[in-house]
Every structure is written in structure tokens, then in C-alpha cells.
Design a protein around this motif. Structure first.
Motif, mmCIF file in Angstrom:
data_model
loop_
_atom_site.group_PDB
_atom_site.id
_atom_site.type_symbol
_atom_site.label_atom_id
_atom_site.label_comp_id
_atom_site.label_asym_id
_atom_site.label_seq_id
_atom_site.Cartn_x
_atom_site.Cartn_y
_atom_site.Cartn_z
ATOM 1 N N ASP A 1 27.248 40.637 61.495
ATOM 2 C CA ASP A 1 27.609 39.273 61.842
ATOM 3 C C ASP A 1 29.024 38.994 61.312
ATOM 4 N N PHE A 2 29.924 38.625 62.197
ATOM 5 C CA PHE A 2 31.329 38.400 61.841
ATOM 6 C C PHE A 2 31.464 37.337 60.765
ATOM 7 N N ASP A 3 30.793 36.206 60.904
ATOM 8 C CA ASP A 3 30.920 35.114 59.942
ATOM 9 C C ASP A 3 30.465 35.538 58.552
ATOM 10 N N GLN A 4 29.395 36.340 58.502
ATOM 11 C CA GLN A 4 28.885 36.816 57.218
ATOM 12 C C GLN A 4 29.899 37.768 56.559
ATOM 13 N N ILE A 5 30.463 38.666 57.339
ATOM 14 C CA ILE A 5 31.462 39.601 56.811
ATOM 15 C C ILE A 5 32.709 38.840 56.348
ATOM 16 N N GLU A 6 33.131 37.853 57.134
ATOM 17 C CA GLU A 6 34.296 37.053 56.775
ATOM 18 C C GLU A 6 34.047 36.322 55.451
ATOM 19 N N ALA A 7 32.863 35.772 55.279
ATOM 20 C CA ALA A 7 32.517 35.064 54.047
ATOM 21 C C ALA A 7 32.542 36.015 52.847
ATOM 22 N N ILE A 8 32.051 37.227 53.026
ATOM 23 C CA ILE A 8 32.055 38.220 51.939
ATOM 24 C C ILE A 8 33.486 38.567 51.549
ATOM 25 N N PHE A 9 34.343 38.759 52.544
ATOM 26 C CA PHE A 9 35.748 39.075 52.259
ATOM 27 C C PHE A 9 36.430 37.921 51.529
ATOM 28 N N LYS A 10 36.184 36.699 51.954
ATOM 29 C CA LYS A 10 36.815 35.554 51.315
ATOM 30 C C LYS A 10 36.354 35.394 49.875
ATOM 31 N N GLN A 11 35.073 35.744 49.599
ATOM 32 C CA GLN A 11 34.563 35.669 48.233
ATOM 33 C C GLN A 11 35.152 36.780 47.363
ATOM 34 N N THR A 12 35.320 37.950 47.946
ATOM 35 C CA THR A 12 35.720 39.128 47.181
ATOM 36 C C THR A 12 37.226 39.251 47.002
ATOM 37 N N PHE A 13 37.985 38.924 48.046
ATOM 38 C CA PHE A 13 39.439 39.091 48.016
ATOM 39 C C PHE A 13 40.118 37.752 48.220
ATOM 40 N N SER A 14 41.284 37.605 47.558
ATOM 41 C CA SER A 14 42.039 36.377 47.815
ATOM 42 C C SER A 14 43.323 36.756 48.533
ATOM 43 N N PHE A 15 43.479 36.253 49.729
ATOM 44 C CA PHE A 15 44.669 36.512 50.533
ATOM 45 C C PHE A 15 45.432 35.213 50.705
ATOM 46 N N ASP A 16 46.744 35.302 50.524
ATOM 47 C CA ASP A 16 47.591 34.143 50.724
ATOM 48 C C ASP A 16 48.229 34.254 52.099
ATOM 49 N N ASN A 17 47.517 33.815 53.114
ATOM 50 C CA ASN A 17 47.993 33.926 54.488
ATOM 51 C C ASN A 17 49.136 32.976 54.793
ATOM 52 N N GLN A 18 49.370 32.001 53.940
ATOM 53 C CA GLN A 18 50.431 31.039 54.198
ATOM 54 C C GLN A 18 51.813 31.677 54.109
ATOM 55 N N ASN A 19 51.923 32.788 53.374
ATOM 56 C CA ASN A 19 53.220 33.429 53.195
ATOM 57 C C ASN A 19 53.576 34.401 54.312
ATOM 58 N N ASP A 24 54.155 38.528 61.955
ATOM 59 C CA ASP A 24 54.212 39.580 60.950
ATOM 60 C C ASP A 24 52.802 40.132 60.765
ATOM 61 N N VAL A 25 52.637 41.404 61.081
ATOM 62 C CA VAL A 25 51.303 42.000 60.989
ATOM 63 C C VAL A 25 51.087 42.687 59.644
ATOM 64 N N PHE A 26 52.080 42.658 58.755
ATOM 65 C CA PHE A 26 51.953 43.312 57.466
ATOM 66 C C PHE A 26 51.703 42.280 56.384
ATOM 67 N N TYR A 27 50.824 42.612 55.459
ATOM 68 C CA TYR A 27 50.539 41.743 54.327
ATOM 69 C C TYR A 27 51.280 42.289 53.112
ATOM 70 N N ASN A 28 52.061 41.468 52.455
ATOM 71 C CA ASN A 28 52.774 41.876 51.250
ATOM 72 C C ASN A 28 52.004 41.415 50.029
ATOM 73 N N HIS A 29 51.727 42.355 49.144
ATOM 74 C CA HIS A 29 51.017 42.017 47.916
ATOM 75 C C HIS A 29 51.940 41.238 46.997
ATOM 76 N N SER A 30 51.438 40.157 46.427
ATOM 77 C CA SER A 30 52.270 39.343 45.552
ATOM 78 C C SER A 30 52.269 39.860 44.114
ATOM 79 N N LYS A 31 51.286 40.680 43.769
ATOM 80 C CA LYS A 31 51.210 41.209 42.413
ATOM 81 C C LYS A 31 51.814 42.613 42.394
ATOM 82 N N ILE A 32 53.120 42.677 42.140
ATOM 83 C CA ILE A 32 53.832 43.946 42.094
ATOM 84 C C ILE A 32 54.314 44.156 40.668
ATOM 85 N N LYS A 33 54.076 45.350 40.155
ATOM 86 C CA LYS A 33 54.512 45.652 38.803
ATOM 87 C C LYS A 33 56.038 45.632 38.740
ATOM 88 N N GLU A 34 56.580 44.972 37.754
ATOM 89 C CA GLU A 34 58.019 44.922 37.581
ATOM 90 C C GLU A 34 58.540 46.161 36.870
#
Length: 166
Positions: A1-19, A24-34
Motif C-alpha cells: 500500500d503506497f500510503d502505508q509505505i509513505e507513512a513509514i518513510f516519513k516516520q523513519t527519514f526526514s527529508f527537507d523537500n523545500q530546498n 531538480d531530481v537530486f537530493y542534497n544531504h544537509s549533514k555533510i562532514k566539514e
């Protein structure tokens, strides 16, 4: 079930889609080691393998697909590249040297076969070469040569089965 999988992903991972940029089909990780990490694996061989990885940030699709490819050719794509000329020919610090840019992960890697006794010198000169690309820029002639090299590589794609697949 798509909605169930989507809910699991939202609970498990935090994505900042606003950026994400438009189209742009690539997601840039905001936590990069300096800072970087170094791993050394000791062997009895004289020749050592050196790999230096750089994470690129905030690249758009055009930069990922075109600029990254030309940058890679200029800095480490063959015998006329900056790394080959500076590190191998002028300073004899490596047996071979090149670079690779992964557009899927935005990671730029430089790889070299070096004498382990010259590790510090090789790393210093490689970093200086990369920094000089940022500070001094790239000459128009270097861009033209990279475009010609890339054009020839595109024509050669049909000659090798694995290149056709890539």
C-alpha cells in the motif's frame, strides 16, 4: 500500500523537500562532514593507492551533467590534465593519477598510484591543484580541449559494449 509505505518513510527519514530546486531530481544531504577522515591500510608494497574524495554541494542539473564532466576532464581526465601534469610530470610524485565524478552522489574522487614514502607531498600537491582550480579558475583553452575530448569520447561510445550500457 503506497500510503502505508509513505507513512513509514516519513516516520523513519526526514527529508527537507523545500530546498529542492525546480526540476531538480537530486537530493542534497544537509549533514555533510566539514572535516575529512583518513584511513590507512598498511601493506609491504612500495606502491600505494591513494583516493581523495570531495563532496560537492548545491549543484543544479546542468552543473551535474555538463560542468562536472568538463571539470573532471580538465583536472584529472588524461595526460594533459592538471593533476597529471602537476603531480606526475613536474614533480614525479605518482605512477598514475586521474579523477572521476559521480553525478548520482555528487562525489568527486581523485585516485593515484603513489610511493608511500611520498604520501604527504602527493596529498599536499593534489589539494593545491584542486584549490588552484577554485581560486584561479579555468582557462578558455582548457574548456575547449575538454569539450573536444568529451566529443571524441561520445563518438567512441558505440565501440565498447559496456560504454553503450553506461
Amino acid at each position: 500500500d503506497f500510503d502505508q509505505i509513505e507513512a513509514i518513510f516519513k516516520q523513519t527519514f526526514s527529508f527537507d523537500n523545500q530546498n529542492l530546486k525546480y526540476n531538480d531530481v537530486f537530493y542534497n544531504h544537509s549533514k555533510i562532514k566539514e572535516q575529512f577522515t583518513t584511513e590507512l591500510e598498511e601493506t609491504n608494497a612500495i606502491q600505494s593507492k591513494l583516493v581523495i574524495g570531495y563532496k560537492t554541494n548545491d549543484l543544479n542539473n546542468f552543473e551535474i551533467h555538463y560542468v562536472g564532466k568538463l571539470y573532471n576532464l580538465i583536472i584529472g581526465g588524461g595526460m594533459s590534465s592538471k593533476l597529471f601534469v602537476n603531480v606526475r610530470e613536474k614533480n614525479s610524485l605518482c605512477y598514475n593519477i586521474g579523477s572521476d565524478f559521480s553525478r548520482e552522489s555528487n562525489i568527486f574522487c581523485i585516485y593515484a598510484g603513489i610511493n608511500k614514502e611520498k604520501y604527504d607531498q602527493a596529498v599536499k600537491l593534489i589539494n593545491e591543484t584542486v584549490t588552484s582550480m577554485d581560486e584561479e579558475g579555468i582557462l578558455a583553452d582548457e574548456i575547449i580541449k575538454a569539450k573536444v575530448t568529451y566529443s571524441h569520447a561520445l563518438k567512441a561510445v558505440n565501440d565498447v559494449t559496456t560504454m553503450i550500457i553506461d
